[in-house]
Each structure stands twice: as C-alpha cells, then as structure tokens.
Design an enzyme around this catalytic site. Structure first.
Site, PDB file in Angstrom:
ATOM      1  N   ASP A  75      28.928  22.911 -15.089  1.00  0.00           N
ATOM      2  CA  ASP A  75      28.192  24.319 -14.860  1.00  0.00           C
ATOM      3  C   ASP A  75      29.449  25.578 -15.345  1.00  0.00           C
ATOM      4  O   ASP A  75      30.277  25.086 -16.000  1.00  0.00           O
ATOM      5  CB  ASP A  75      27.520  24.620 -13.585  1.00  0.00           C
ATOM      6  CG  ASP A  75      26.803  25.795 -13.665  1.00  0.00           C
ATOM      7  OD1 ASP A  75      27.334  26.925 -13.571  1.00  0.00           O
ATOM      8  OD2 ASP A  75      25.471  25.555 -13.767  1.00  0.00           O
TER       9      ASP A  75
ATOM     10  N   TYR B  11      27.914  36.124 -14.708  1.00  0.00           N
ATOM     11  CA  TYR B  11      27.174  35.936 -15.887  1.00  0.00           C
ATOM     12  C   TYR B  11      27.430  37.003 -16.819  1.00  0.00           C
ATOM     13  O   TYR B  11      27.575  36.992 -18.056  1.00  0.00           O
ATOM     14  CB  TYR B  11      25.477  35.677 -15.773  1.00  0.00           C
ATOM     15  CG  TYR B  11      25.141  34.223 -15.347  1.00  0.00           C
ATOM     16  CD1 TYR B  11      25.625  33.888 -13.781  1.00  0.00           C
ATOM     17  CD2 TYR B  11      24.732  33.314 -15.971  1.00  0.00           C
ATOM     18  CE1 TYR B  11      25.364  32.709 -13.378  1.00  0.00           C
ATOM     19  CE2 TYR B  11      24.594  32.053 -15.531  1.00  0.00           C
ATOM     20  CZ  TYR B  11      24.790  31.964 -14.503  1.00  0.00           C
ATOM     21  OH  TYR B  11      24.583  30.508 -13.768  1.00  0.00           O
TER      22      TYR B  11
ATOM     23  N   HIS C 152      21.898  17.939 -13.643  1.00  0.00           N
ATOM     24  CA  HIS C 152      22.968  18.925 -13.574  1.00  0.00           C
ATOM     25  C   HIS C 152      23.809  18.894 -12.586  1.00  0.00           C
ATOM     26  O   HIS C 152      25.103  19.316 -12.699  1.00  0.00           O
ATOM     27  CB  HIS C 152      22.068  20.255 -13.657  1.00  0.00           C
ATOM     28  CG  HIS C 152      23.299  21.633 -13.957  1.00  0.00           C
ATOM     29  ND1 HIS C 152      23.785  21.793 -15.091  1.00  0.00           N
ATOM     30  CD2 HIS C 152      23.637  22.410 -12.989  1.00  0.00           C
ATOM     31  CE1 HIS C 152      24.309  22.847 -14.811  1.00  0.00           C
ATOM     32  NE2 HIS C 152      24.423  23.210 -13.578  1.00  0.00           N
TER      33      HIS C 152
END
Lengths: 470, 469
Positions: free
Chosen positions: A233, A383, A440
C-alpha cells in the site's frame, strides 16, 4: 540532385543521432537519485533551537473515559437497512456491521488489546518538527557469529504498524517458527506521520517523499547505515522513494505491491495484444491469467474500487469529518476495504467474508488505532498530498530503482502488475514471485508466505553481495 | 403546351390512372407523416415495486395530509451529538482546499447548538400543506401549494418541481410564493401556478425503496402517477441536479402530458470526437462551431473548467456511485459529519472561487438557518444513505438524453456558476424544441435556493411563450 541527397542523408543522420542522444540522456537521467526532502512539519514557526533528537520509550495507554465515550457512541449508532439481497455490493452491509458493533461493545477487550500492542517496545522521536512513533523489535536470540539485519517495514491505508504483529516473530525469531535462521532481523515498524501514534504534519505538502525522508532520518538516528525495507500500500511507495533517495544505504527493497504510474504507448500495446502474443511482451502465463479479461480486471474493477481514493485525494477533510466522529462509520469505512481487497468475490457474501481471513479482534484493534488517535482525517490527507497533481506526474515516478528488489505478487491484489512492467521500474529485480494465495493486506493475512518470500529475497541479495566482494 | 397534354388522353383513361395515382400519393404522404410522428421514440414507462417483501395486490391510493413533527427526544439526541463532536484541526493555510474547514465547521456547529431553533423551522416547513400517498409500494411525500386567490377566468398552471442531491423540497420555499402569487411580489399576474414539490424516494419524507434498481426512470414514472392521482392531465416540469434528469425522463416517457420542461442543469455525456474538435476549434473561432461570446467566457480555459474542476469536484460522485452504503454510514451517525459533507457542496457549487475562503463563502448567499434546515431534513429522516444510493442506481443510464432526446417545449436557464456550462449549440442536438435559452446573470447550482426571483422570472417567460400569451 546529389546535393539534395546529401541534405536528406544529413537530416536523417541528425535525426538518428539526435534520437540516440535523447534516449541515452533520458536513460541516464533515470539513474539519478531522488533528492532528500527537507521539511518542517510542526505547528507555527520553526523554532531557532536545536530539535530534540532523543528517542523516548512510549506505551500505548487507554482510560475509562475513552472507553465509556466509545461505548456511548456505539450505543447511539444509527444504521440504515441495506437493500434486499445486496450483500456488500453497495459497500458495507449494515446488518453485518450491527453484529460487529455488538461484538465490539460486548466481547472486544480494548484493555487487553492495548497490552497486546505493548508487547513490543514502542518509541517516539522528533524528526522535522513532528513526533514519529515506531515499534522496534530485536531478536530474542542470535545464532553464533550472526548480527541482526535491520528491516524497516512500512504500512499503508487503512492499515497501521499493527498489521505486522504476526509477521514480526517470524522475522526476529525464525527458528522458533519452523523457518531457517540463516537471516535474522531486527524490525522497525514506524507509523506514517498522520497515522496512528505519529504526529500529523501541520503544514501542507507532506507526501511520500517527505515520509521517506523522515524515515531515512529515523534509520540513521537509530544507527543503521545499511538496512532492508519492506512495504505494501503506501508503504510500497514510501520504501521505493527511500530506495531512490538513499540507494547506498538500502541493501534491498521488498514489496508486496508495485504499481506502474507512468503508462506509455508500449503499455497500451501490450494490454491490447498481450493476451494473444504474451511472449512478445514478456507476459508470463500467470500474468495473463491475472490480468485478463482486462476490461473487467483492469478497468471496471479499478473504477469500482477507487471512489474512496478519488474523494480522499480531493476533499479529505470533508470525508474524514464524519468518520472521526462516528466509530461505527469509521469501522464500516475501513472494514469494507479489508473485505473487498482481500478477495473481490467477498462482495457477494452477506458478511463480506471478513472473518474468513481475519479475526474481529485484529480488525477492531486496527480500527481502534485510528479511533483513539483521531488520525483518520490526517491519514486520508496523504492521498491529496500525493495525488493532487495527477497520477504519474511526480519526479519519483520517472526515476527507476537501482537497489536490489524483490516483489511478492499476491493473486487477490487490487490490480496485477505484470513482471515485465515491474522490471522496467525495478531493473535490479532479484526475485519476483507469484504468491499462491492472499490479497492486499499480505502481512496480516498471509504472514508465513510473506516472511518466506522476504527471507529468500534477502538470501539472494546477501549471496550477490558476497559474490561482488569476492 | 403541357397543359394540353392531359386533354389528349381519353377522359375515362384519365380517371383510371390519375385517381389511383393521386390516392397513392396522398396515401403515401399520410403514411409518411404518421410514421414520422411515431418516429419520436418515447422512453418506456415500465412498472415497479419498491416496498419491502412481496408486491401487494391492492395499493392504498388515498392522499393523506402530513405534518412534519419533532420531539424533545430528537432535539436532545442531536444536541448531545453536537456537544461530543470530535474535530481534526485543518492544515495551516488550507481554507477549503482540503474540503470543509473544521475551524469554520465548529462555528457553524456552535450556531446549530445554541441559536438554530428546529421547532421554529418545523413550523416554517409546515406553512405549506404536506401530503403522503403510496405509489409502487412506497410512501411518496410532497407539498402542494395552490394560489391563495385566483382571479376569475385565470388559468392556473400545474408545475411539478423536483429537487436533487444534497437538496430537498425545502429549496423551493422561497420561489413558491413568486409562482403562486406573483402579483404580491411585483411580478405580472398573467402567469400563475399551483406548485407540487415531491421528495424523491429515498430523500426527506419519502420512503426509501427497499429493492435494488431504483433509478431516475422509476422516479419519473412515480411522479407521473402522482400527478395523475392529483387529477392533472397536462403539466409543466422544472428541475435541477437529479431533478433535471428525472423531469427529462418524464418528458421522454409521456410527452403528451408535459406542456413544457424547464431545466437549470443539463446532463450531457462528453461523448463524441466531434465535440472535442469543436472545443479545440471553438477556442479560436467560436462562431464557426456555434459558440457565443458568453459560451466562450463560461467554458474556457476548457481543461481547467471542465476537466480539472470536474475531477476535483467529483470524488463524492465516484464513491457514492460505487459504495453508497459505506459513504453514508458515518454521515447518518454524526450530524457534524453530515453537515460538513452537505454544506461543502453549497459552498463550492455556488461559487467555484469559494475554496479559497476560510469560511467557504457559505454565508454570502445563504443563511445558516436555511442551510441547516436542509441538513436537518436529511438528519431527522435518516435518509442520507438511501439518497446517495441513487448515484449507484443511475450509473448505467447516463446517456439517456442522447438516446431519446427531448421533444417537448424546453427552456434552459444557464447559471454562470453552475458546475459545467453546456452551450445551446450542443444542447439542441438532443433537445429538439428549445423555446428559450437564457444566460442568467448570476447564481450557481442551487438556483431556486440562491436566486429564486431570477429563476421564477425565467420560468414565467418560458410559460408565456409556450402558452402564447
């Protein structure tokens, strides 16, 4: 006509030489290092005094007040009935969420989980104006003549340092877990600034290169001039940036996620034709199996799963506001990822398949880290800081990584990056493995598989180093 | 000469040839004309059932009066949540660039807790008559406002006005009196309306659908059934945001019932290469591609206004169209979170430069009482999750305008601060009968809420044209 011919030849030669020089130049540029990013992220003005560089021990704590506040909010939670037969297709299913909340209130023991969290030594230290939290676990015993190899492991969103709690013992004490003790590690798991117990930056523009620079300073402060790094990630990007900033300090880079941010004509071509002429584009059988049908797996799936990234990259403070005020909303938001990113088929299950691979205790502990630290807003700001100028536009996107790299490619990862594409970015690829299962959240879901891959990767790197020395 | 030619034929032969030929000719023309009329493809109405469980055999078609109510318990619960709200400090110098600024949010919440009077607002909401009626298995809420006095011989035009997200029927409260009693507000009394404002199912006091698949077509059909139940055969429609899509579907479904369609937003999918070319050419020779000077002023710089701006502002759309239950979960549990999420839109969609302000410029066009009343409608009805599901249900139908077009008389009110500007030359590709296209002098997305008088005037001039007054 003779002179015209000469002129034409002239132009042609110039064009060819020019192109060669251009590409040569370009590929030379790619070996450039990424500059270390200076910064000061504290509140207000940077003081004139020297920064306090001490490393202070830290313990996670909780209070009765914290718990009763949480329970009050859980009790007053307002749920909306899901549509009939919708499972997890519209996102988190509130019927299942009610069950989770009931467990959270009645069985989950946060005090006990805090003790679990504190079983590894925690520390804090101020770097670039903010407190950086990390866990530092040394091996309990070392074989004769061996020294522990420092390994930096970086989490992502919506994860935390807690994701590594199952894999840490496999790396610090492999012998006790049936693994070879040829390589033993001391593991450092920091919290990304703005996540968990690390202070959130107060200034704008704290991106992955900033995080990499901060973690570089951390490793140096801990006395490590050479270390390994592992990430998935956001961790994959931060560790990659670190490898680009300090290639001489990083012995090896291991990733469980590697994505390609700069798509060129060759990528488009290989997607269109790769299914029929895989060999031509360097696609392995497993690449083809995981990538196609491309429209579904590469386009629709990404569109369906990237809504959160879109809103977090544009309006983080808006989306985080309610999540910081409603633990049930926070849990719903985070749990949805642990469902769909572990297996895309889970959205057709009424309970999202959450407890197939994780325990509620583990899932809720991770959520509690976001809740008690109040870090959801700062975590989603990351982000925006990384994506606001667009995908693939930053300097580090254009640079390759010269450090020996190992990639563990898990089958249920959100999008599959074929080996051939990864090799372009990581030309010094020592190992690339198609893992048999897992998604993930690799470290939490398949710690043994991931540990084994890290061990074999480090083994290869160390052998290569010995060869070079000889 | 040619005139002598027919006389050269025998008379009986003339009859034998000319008459059938003429019949064929006229018949052919008739068939062509009939076929061209049927060529207007109408959107299929279909049918639906949105109630819980199995479809019931008989539906209760009564129209029941309805009053909005509140209680001490409701207000105390709200106050408790406002008191315990947890905020994260904004980044230094962030203004509204990262979304709703939490420093300003605390001020709004302080007003909400200490000065906002929900009981008083409920009385204001109840000043117009409310009703509920069951259609396709769910309760549909609406207000129905008739003109207080109708001069003899005056025609009263029925007008259905549909809201969008994150709005509600409340957005129309300021414009309604301008439409039902224009004379009292300095407007001509030649055009008078009775106004019906429903709540879209899943919004406000309309029940939320229990089944998957509730899209704008279903809403359009339900609103036609509502108007029919109220006894109207022909009516006018007005809409913005989702209301624009729903009223458009209504005009496509049953054009014979729609006297006129007034829109303040048009949804056009940016499909063709031709459009891209006209954008590029339009930057230099706008008149060549049919752009007016005002079009150019509003559309360019194109990439910034239409691409970057849309990308920056469409995160909510993306998450709501894919994971609505996740997005809405926390919002239904935290009134502060709900307020930030909704009010951010009232900031940015009213004026695009408001992101640079520490307070998002919210109170420059709206009062906190009005903004919070709209938020309260979402809060007390717990409708945020069902409201955002609408985005997912409609994801597949985005090009419906192009497929069916609009053939009823249409008016477009183009507001300068609307999220995106569609020039008339593009609109007329699908909207075949544009009676009026107005460049409004000011105002943004929430037109009825922000500029009720401008909007009312435009609706009236449109209806005047259609009715040929």
């Amino acid at each position: 006509s003779y002179s015209a011919g000469i002129m034409l030849l002239d132009i042609l030669v110039t064009l060819i030489v020019g192109t060669v020089i251009y590409y040569y130049f370009l590929s030379r540029k790619k070996e450039e290092t990424l500059p270390f990013k200076e910064g000061w992220w504290g509140k207000g003005q940077k003081p004139d005094t020297e920064e306090d560089a001490t490393i202070r021990p830290f313990k996670v704590e909780t209070t009765e007040e914290e718990l009763s506040d949480l329970f009050r909010r859980l009790d007053q939670a307002r749920f909306t009935e899901p549509l009939e037969n919708s499972c997890f297709q519209y996102g988190i299913n509130s019927v299942y969420l009610r069950k989770v909340v009931s467990y959270w209130k009645n069985q989950f023991n946060w005090k006990k989980q805090v003790e679990v969290l504190n079983k590894y030594p925690h520390f804090k230290t101020k770097i670039q104006g903010i407190d950086i939290h990390f866990v530092h676990v040394k091996p309990p015993r070392l074989p004769e003549g061996q020294s522990a190899k420092p390994l930096l492991m970086v989490h992502g969103w919506p994860g935390s340092f807690f994701e590594f709690y199952k894999i840490i013992p496999l790396l610090t004490d492999p012998a006790s877990h049936g693994l070879s003790n040829e390589h033993v590690f001391e593991v450092i798991c920091p919290s990304i600034p703005g996540y968990g117990f690390s202070e959130a930056p107060h200034k704008k523009d704290f991106n992955s290169v900033s995080a990499a620079s901060v973690f570089y300073e951390l490793m140096l402060r801990l006395g490590f001039s050479e270390f390994y790094a592992q990430g998935g990630d956001w961790g994959w990007l931060i560790c990659t940036n670190l490898a680009q900033i300090a290639p001489n300090n990083m012995k090896g880079l291991h990733l469980n996620l590697a994505s390609v941010s700069r798509i060129g004509f060759s990528h488009v071509l290989s997607v269109l034709l790769g299914r029929y002429l895989p060999g031509l584009f360097g696609f392995q059988d497993e690449d083809v199996k995981r990538m196609y049908p491309f429209l579904e797996k590469g386009v629709y799936r990404i569109l369906r799963e990237s809504g959160y990234a879109h809103i977090q990259a544009t309006k983080p403070d808006t989306v985080g506001c309610g999540l910081n005020d409603s633990p049930v909303g926070l849990a719903g938001y985070i749990l949805e990822k642990f469902s769909t990113w572990t297996d895309p088929e889970f959205c057709n299950l009424e309970d999202g398949g959450l407890e197939k691979k994780f325990t509620l205790d583990d899932l809720l502990t991770n959520i509690m880290i976001y809740w008690v630290s109040g870090c959801i807003v700062s975590s989603v700001r990351f982000y925006k800081e990384n994506l606001q100028k667009g995908i693939g536009t930053q300097k580090h996107d254009k640079l390759t990584v010269q450090v020996p790299t190992g990639i563990a490619s898990f089958p249920n990862e959100i999008m599959h990056t074929p080996q051939a594409w990864a090799r372009k970015k990581f030309p010094n690829m020592v190992s690339f493995h198609y893992m048999p299962r897992g998604g993930h959240f690799a470290a939490l879901e398949e710690p043994e598989l991931l540990a084994e891959d890290i061990l074999q990767f480090v083994g290869k790197v160390e052998k290569q180093q010995l060869w070079k020395k000889k | 000469t040619i005139l002598h030619l027919p006389r050269s034929f025998e008379f009986s032969q003339k009859k034998g040839i000319l008459v059938p030929a003429a019949a064929l000719g006229v018949g052919g023309m008739l068939v062509c004309w009939l076929m061209s009329r049927r060529k207007i493809k109408t959107l299929e109405m279909g049918d639906g059932w949105w109630g819980a469980g199995e479809k019931k055999l008989k539906e209760d078609e009564r129209i029941r009066p309805f009053r909005i109510e509140t209680s001490d318990k409701e207000i105390q619960d709200l106050h408790r949540r406002l008191d315990q709200a947890r905020y994260a400090p904004p980044l230094e110098g962030a203004a509204f660039h990262y979304g709703f600024n939490s420093d300003y949010l605390q001020k709004v919440v302080a007003y909400w807790r200490n000065q906002f009077d929900w009981r008083k607002q409920v009385e204001i909401l109840n000043k117009y008559p409310h009703f509920q009626t069951t259609i396709e298995g769910i309760d549909i809420h609406f207000i129905h406002v008739k003109p207080p006095h109708i001069p003899p011989g005056q025609t009263v035009y029925p007008l259905l006005m549909v809201h969008g997200w994150p709005g509600s029927f409340y957005e129309f409260y300021k414009i309604i009196p301008l439409l039902t009693e224009p004379a009292q507000h300095g407007l001509g009394e030649d055009v008078v309306f009775e106004v019906i404002c429903p709540s879209i199912p899943g919004y406000g006091f309309s029940e939320a659908p229990h089944q998957k698949g509730f899209d704008t077509i279903a809403a359009a059909r339900i609103f036609h059934k509502l108007m029919k139940r109220l006894g109207f055969k022909e009516y006018y429609l007005q809409g913005g945001d989702w209301g624009s899509q729903i009223t458009t579907n209504m005009a496509q479904m049953l054009p014979q019932s729609v006297k006129g369609l007034h829109l303040n937003v048009i949804f056009i999918t940016p499909r063709s290469l031709g459009r891209l070319l006209s954008v590029m050419i339009g930057a230099y020779v706008p008149w060549l591609v049919g752009f007016t000077r005002e079009d150019v002023r509003r559309m360019y710089p194109f990439v910034e206004k239409n691409f970057n701006f849309i990308l920056r502002e469409s995160g909510y759309f993306h998450i709501q169209a894919t994971k609505p239950d996740t997005a809405g979960c926390g919002l239904n549990d935290s009134p502060v979170g709900l307020a930030a999420y909704i009010l951010e839109k009232f900031s940015t969609w009213t004026n695009s430069s408001s992101v640079q302000k520490d307070d998002g410029g919210l109170e420059s066009k709206y009062s906190l009482d009005d903004l919070l009343t709209n938020v309260m409608i979402y809060w007390v009805t717990s409708s945020i999750v069902s409201s955002v599901r609408f985005y997912k249900e409609n994801f597949v139908h985005l090009n419906i305008l192009e497929r069916y077009g609009i053939h009823v008389p249409t008016a477009i009110a183009a507001f300068p601060e609307e999220v995106t500007h569609i020039p008339r030359t593009w609109a007329k590709e699908s909207i075949k009968n544009i009676v009026s296209y107005t460049y409004m002098p000011r105002g943004g997305h929430f037109a009825a809420f922000e500029e009720p008088r401008l909007l009312a005037q435009d609706i009236r001039q449109f209806v005047r044209k259609v009715e040929q007054l």
